[in-house]
Design an enzyme around this catalytic site. Sequence first.
Site, PDB file in Angstrom:
ATOM      1  N   SER A 541       0.850  -1.192   0.000  1.00  0.00           N
ATOM      2  CA  SER A 541       0.000   0.000   0.000  1.00  0.00           C
ATOM      3  C   SER A 541       0.889   1.247   0.000  1.00  0.00           C
ATOM      4  O   SER A 541       1.674   1.431  -0.928  1.00  0.00           O
ATOM      5  CB  SER A 541      -0.939  -0.043   1.206  1.00  0.00           C
ATOM      6  OG  SER A 541      -1.973   0.892   1.060  1.00  0.00           O
ATOM      7  N   ASP A 626      -9.829  -3.602  -5.399  1.00  0.00           N
ATOM      8  CA  ASP A 626      -9.219  -2.800  -4.339  1.00  0.00           C
ATOM      9  C   ASP A 626      -9.860  -1.412  -4.291  1.00  0.00           C
ATOM     10  O   ASP A 626      -9.907  -0.711  -5.298  1.00  0.00           O
ATOM     11  CB  ASP A 626      -7.712  -2.679  -4.592  1.00  0.00           C
ATOM     12  CG  ASP A 626      -6.945  -2.217  -3.366  1.00  0.00           C
ATOM     13  OD1 ASP A 626      -7.501  -1.435  -2.588  1.00  0.00           O
ATOM     14  OD2 ASP A 626      -5.796  -2.650  -3.194  1.00  0.00           O
ATOM     15  N   HIS A 661      -8.146  -4.801  -1.363  1.00  0.00           N
ATOM     16  CA  HIS A 661      -6.921  -4.340  -0.700  1.00  0.00           C
ATOM     17  C   HIS A 661      -6.391  -5.341   0.324  1.00  0.00           C
ATOM     18  O   HIS A 661      -5.195  -5.491   0.493  1.00  0.00           O
ATOM     19  CB  HIS A 661      -7.205  -3.000  -0.009  1.00  0.00           C
ATOM     20  CG  HIS A 661      -5.981  -2.200   0.285  1.00  0.00           C
ATOM     21  ND1 HIS A 661      -5.194  -1.647  -0.695  1.00  0.00           N
ATOM     22  CD2 HIS A 661      -5.391  -1.862   1.458  1.00  0.00           C
ATOM     23  CE1 HIS A 661      -4.197  -0.984  -0.141  1.00  0.00           C
ATOM     24  NE2 HIS A 661      -4.285  -1.103   1.167  1.00  0.00           N
TER      25      HIS A 661
END
Length: 689
Positions: A541, A626, A661
């Site tokens: 991330s 995501d 995610h």
Amino acid sequence: MTDFNSELIAPKAKKIKKELTIHNDVRVDNYYWLNQREDKDVLDYLHAENDYTDAVLKSTEDFQKSLFEEMKSRIKEDDQSVPYKFNGYWYITKFEQGKDYPIYTRKKETLDAEEEILFDCNQMAKGYSYFKLGGFSVSEDNTLATFSIDTVSRRQYTIKIKNLLTGEILDDTIENTTGSSTWASDNKTIFYAKKDEVTLRSDKIFSHKIGEQVVDDRLVFVEEDDTFHTYVYKSKSKKYLIIGSSSTQTSEYRILPANNPEGDFKVFQTRERDLEYSIAHYNDSFYIITNKDGATNFKVQKTPETATTKENWTDVLPHREDVLVEDIEIFKNYLVVNERKNGLNLLRIMSWDNKEDYYLDFESETYTASIGNNPDFNSDVLRYSFNALTQPSSVIDYNFKSKTKEIKKEQEVLDKNFDKDNYTSERIWARARDGKKIPMSVVYKKGIKLDGTNPLLQYAYGSYGSTIDPYFSTIRLSLLDRGFIYVISHIRGSEYLGRPWYEDGKLLKKMNTFTDFIDCSKYLIEQNYTSSEHLYAMGGSAGGLLMGAVINLNPELYKGVIAAVPFVDVVTTMLDDSIPLTTGEYDEWGNPNNKDYYHYMKSYSPYDNVEAKQYPNLLVTTGLHDSQVQYWEPAKWVAKLRELKTDNNLLLLKTDMDAGHGGASGRFEALKEVALEYAFLFYLEGITD
């Protein structure tokens, strides 16, 4: 490294020139077209990249399967949480042999009572490739429970209600929520936060009466500022419903007696730019963690519930320059404070009568300790968790009166060869180029010689003040047992060394995050922990942004890099306020509509700084659904790297077509992703079993 089949032809994304202009600056994005999730050409490209990754790593398929089984075999399948008592019931989460999802249960009054199954996620997940129970909330009379589910992995949860006496699921269905909800004291009204359909920002709080039409739900609060998100919960005392509004560095709360759900929420303290505070209620007062009046590392204050504005706040625990206040837990006779000093977690016990004030002793430099689940004000016991790089996690009950600790549960490692004494950990400090000392937590198997030949995986995050504390991992043993050293670099942008450590790694100081990581890498090489032929880096991330920035700056330091769901197209994303999370991120990265922030952001944005040069071996992962880092960021980045890089090193993109995610939803499915990552590292090291 085993030679991969050089005859394999990597996918090549087509180029469609798009000019992006702002502040009289033109950026050309040839892969902008990849942001159409439903487009056949986009899906074909992602599938082609997946096929290529599978083909390149085909020789590791059996190894990946054995790694998966190895990691899975260390985890106790038939396991359960330590029970906690709340409102007359003991609550337990358990896992059963061969099943992927948790089962939530409760027992009335005593642990010998009959078990009542609240939610069996294994049954609920049937028919879905992704399933997540967002959470549940039980009414005060213990008869009803709200629960939420996400079956897409975009964190848009649907709230439903279950009658716990009959097992019936009521017709009430509330879509597009954050997943959490809370009950008023009347046992028939719930409060919840809804998300904007496009940006996924939680911007509205509603109340819903059980059995009534959802379209008639009362709109209680609208968060108009698009840099804030909003949420609702109930105080531990059960007396107040609380609406919170937060941005990166400003907060505001509203309160309403829980026995008056039709009433209007009252502002606790009006938002002021850079004033952060959080509140907890006990007896006739609110306790506040705040940075008011320049308390950079926060302090604890209190105020009467009848006078909540900041001029009424008085110190309970004053601000200290060298101690960060992270959390508090209130008991009838004690206040427990979760502090951080010199990077280390501390649990401080303070009696309300001022006769006692002391810290629990942890005797380590590579551990994590945090306050656990303590729903009962009247308890004489603090529940907390503890683990270290070489020590499995424990849930511990500490008795305030006898000052004794009872380990309620220690994580079992189902490996007959595992012995925590076979591993060693240490904390070391690298010096950054500006003179700051950067801590690193290191773990490896005893007996390793530090002669520069060891493979080493260096991990970091370094954003949002989020701190990666040194923690134990059964999965990581698969690395350590094959000779890897594992390092967590506590770089700026985290709060490891307090709030100033975070402030020194954000906005126009963001570059410190990247150079800290690089300076740690250089130190690890200088001190013979490893060499550039055996150094690997990993981040996910915002940590994936870190990876992208680092390999643009110093690609020669690393043999291989894993970038998971990486936030790499910083400028384009931050200029698009329709993308989920963008507006709420301005205080972290800056608003690129401002010229200064735009140019600074552009100077480090991984996608914008790809050049024709040599890069390390790369494995990039993402999820099609995501909601935090859109899949097209890593997809575009890989396409541009393929076009420009001048080496023959591996460049692999793996897209999970079902997940978002957080990756796969099953308890063990996520281990397959780790097995892929580890197989990539072992492949580069020539480790085959």
